[in-house]
Design an enzyme around this catalytic site. Structure first.
Site, PDB file in Angstrom:
ATOM      1  N   THR A  47       1.498  -4.312   4.379  1.00 16.03           N
ATOM      2  CA  THR A  47       1.289  -4.632   5.797  1.00 16.03           C
ATOM      3  C   THR A  47       0.794  -6.067   6.015  1.00 16.03           C
ATOM      4  O   THR A  47       0.960  -6.616   7.099  1.00 16.03           O
ATOM      5  CB  THR A  47       0.254  -3.683   6.440  1.00 16.03           C
ATOM      6  N   ASP A  48       0.179  -6.669   4.972  1.00 13.08           N
ATOM      7  CA  ASP A  48      -0.507  -7.956   5.198  1.00 13.08           C
ATOM      8  C   ASP A  48       0.434  -9.066   5.641  1.00 13.08           C
ATOM      9  O   ASP A  48       0.078  -9.880   6.495  1.00 13.08           O
ATOM     10  CB  ASP A  48      -1.252  -8.393   3.931  1.00 13.08           C
TER      11      ASP A  48
ATOM     12  N   SER B 229       1.334  -7.427  -0.839  1.00 16.28           N
ATOM     13  CA  SER B 229       2.009  -8.451  -0.015  1.00 16.28           C
ATOM     14  C   SER B 229       1.095  -9.589   0.390  1.00 16.28           C
ATOM     15  O   SER B 229       1.564 -10.599   0.905  1.00 16.28           O
ATOM     16  CB  SER B 229       2.679  -7.831   1.202  1.00 16.28           C
TER      17      SER B 229
ATOM     18  N   THR C 190       0.835  -1.211   0.000  1.00 14.30           N
ATOM     19  CA  THR C 190       0.000   0.000   0.000  1.00 14.30           C
ATOM     20  C   THR C 190       0.865   1.256   0.000  1.00 14.30           C
ATOM     21  O   THR C 190       0.475   2.287  -0.548  1.00 14.30           O
ATOM     22  CB  THR C 190      -0.921  -0.021   1.234  1.00 14.30           C
TER      23      THR C 190
HETATM   24  N1  ASP Z   1      -2.726  -5.546   0.753  1.00 11.25           N
HETATM   25  C1  ASP Z   1      -1.716  -4.563   1.077  1.00 11.25           C
HETATM   26  C2  ASP Z   1      -0.371  -5.268   1.108  1.00 11.25           C
HETATM   27  O1  ASP Z   1      -0.127  -5.989   2.026  1.00 11.25           O
HETATM   28  C3  ASP Z   1      -2.033  -3.950   2.393  1.00 11.25           C
HETATM   29  C4  ASP Z   1      -1.056  -2.932   2.881  1.00 11.25           C
HETATM   30  O2  ASP Z   1       0.053  -2.784   2.435  1.00 11.25           O
HETATM   31  O3  ASP Z   1      -1.450  -2.219   3.841  1.00 11.25           O
HETATM   32  O4  ASP Z   1       0.420  -5.096   0.205  1.00 11.25           O
END
Ligand code: ASP
Length: 324
Positions: free
Chosen positions: A95-96, A62, A14
């Protein structure tokens, strides 16, 4: 000539995402901007004397992280950490699965300098994006000579790779280190350390380094969950399915202190009798049972996802630290 380098490795997430609506950032595409673009707006000259080098290792959401990207990241981290003038690494990540990547790197790198994974909960073009602050904080942290080890920095809080877990779906401060607490905070650009830097895991480092020279044959390890109404059908199906990639290990996400539904336990014991490595963890993760309540089978303090990585590395390296 500048005194050293910080290397920033981009992997997507993100933090590199773009939303069609800059205010409603619930819908966006992750992994759109390259790492150079993310760095281009930052006042890096004001932050550190060190030279900043960047490299795009991957460009993914991610949630889709895979073993190939991990291997590539490991190879690039090893490359840069072997250069004597590299003072620290920063890795931008979604973050995932950032906690899984952080744990993987913690177990496979002898990081004597800071390796800071950072992320964002809002895409790069959000009206009030959090990524630039997280990236700036990470550069500041990576330039501090007293910092060492693999860690995650988000919203000014610094978490160890062992303890960090995504604990909230939308708050900017989305991560928790549970009862262990954070390693520290970045407050107004200054580090407030709360506990000791994590020690790298030297034995795994050594065997993982050997694996770097060849294509890695990742052993297949699956996670099964114990829950009300659980049974052994999934485990039996995994054992029975003809596959070019047979299951070598199972991680059980048990209840509470690592307990398992009796019906599931029978199937796990059958799998173990067929030579499958089974390790037990808890869905609850947090809260170490007191010694009288501890079950010797259970790996405490690791989430099921991190225990899966631990078991894969152990199988990969024919090393068995979980065994008695
Ligand atoms: N789906 C995103 C990822 O993990 C979520 C994020 O980065 O907050 O790449």
């Amino acid at each position: 000539m500048k005194p050293g380098k910080i290397v920033v490795l981009g992997t997507g997430g993100t933090i590199a995402g773009i939303a069609s609506n800059r205010y409603d950032t619930s819908r966006y595409e992750a992994a759109q901007h390259g790492i150079d673009h993310l760095l281009s707006g930052l006042p890096v000259q004001e932050l550190t004397e060190l030279e900043i080098i960047s490299e795009q290792v991957a460009q993914i959401d991610s949630k889709d992280m895979d073993h190939q990207v991990w291997r590539q990241l490991l190879v690039r981290c090893h490359h840069w950490l072997s250069q004597p003038d590299v003072a620290g690494l920063v890795i931008t990540h979604g973050t995932d699965t950032i906690e899984e990547t952080a744990y993987f790197l913690h177990r496979t790198l002898a990081a004597r300098v800071p390796v800071v994974l950072t992320c964002a909960m809002r895409p790069a073009n959000a009206l009030l994006a959090d990524g630039p602050q997280n990236l700036v904080d990470s550069l500041v942290l990576a330039s501090q000579p007293q910092v060492k080890g693999v860690m995650v920095l988000c919203a000014g809080t610094l978490h160890s790779a062992l303890d960090v877990q995504k604990a909230h779906a939308w708050r900017l401060d989305a991560f928790s280190s549970g009862d262990a607490g954070p390693l520290g905070h970045l407050v107004h650009g200054r580090l407030r350390q709360a506990r000791a830097w994590p020690e790298p895991d030297a034995l795994i480092n050594e065997v993982a380094r050997q694996a770097l020279s060849e294509p890695m044959q990742w052993p297949r390890v699956e996670i099964v969950t114990s829950h009300a109404g659980a049974n052994g059908a999934l485990v039996d199906a995994l054992m029975a399915s003809p596959s070019t990639e047979p299951v070598r290990g199972l991680v059980v996400a048990g209840t509470g202190g690592g307990t398992v539904h009796q019906a599931l336990l029978s199937a796990l014991q059958r799998a173990q009798a067929q030579g499958i490595r089974v390790i037990y963890t808890s869905r609850s993760c947090r809260g170490m049972p007191t010694s009288s309540l501890r079950d010797q089978r259970v790996v405490y303090g690791l989430s099921p996802a991190k225990a899966r990585i631990a078991l894969m590395l152990e199988l990969l390296c024919n090393f068995d630290p979980v065994a008695e």
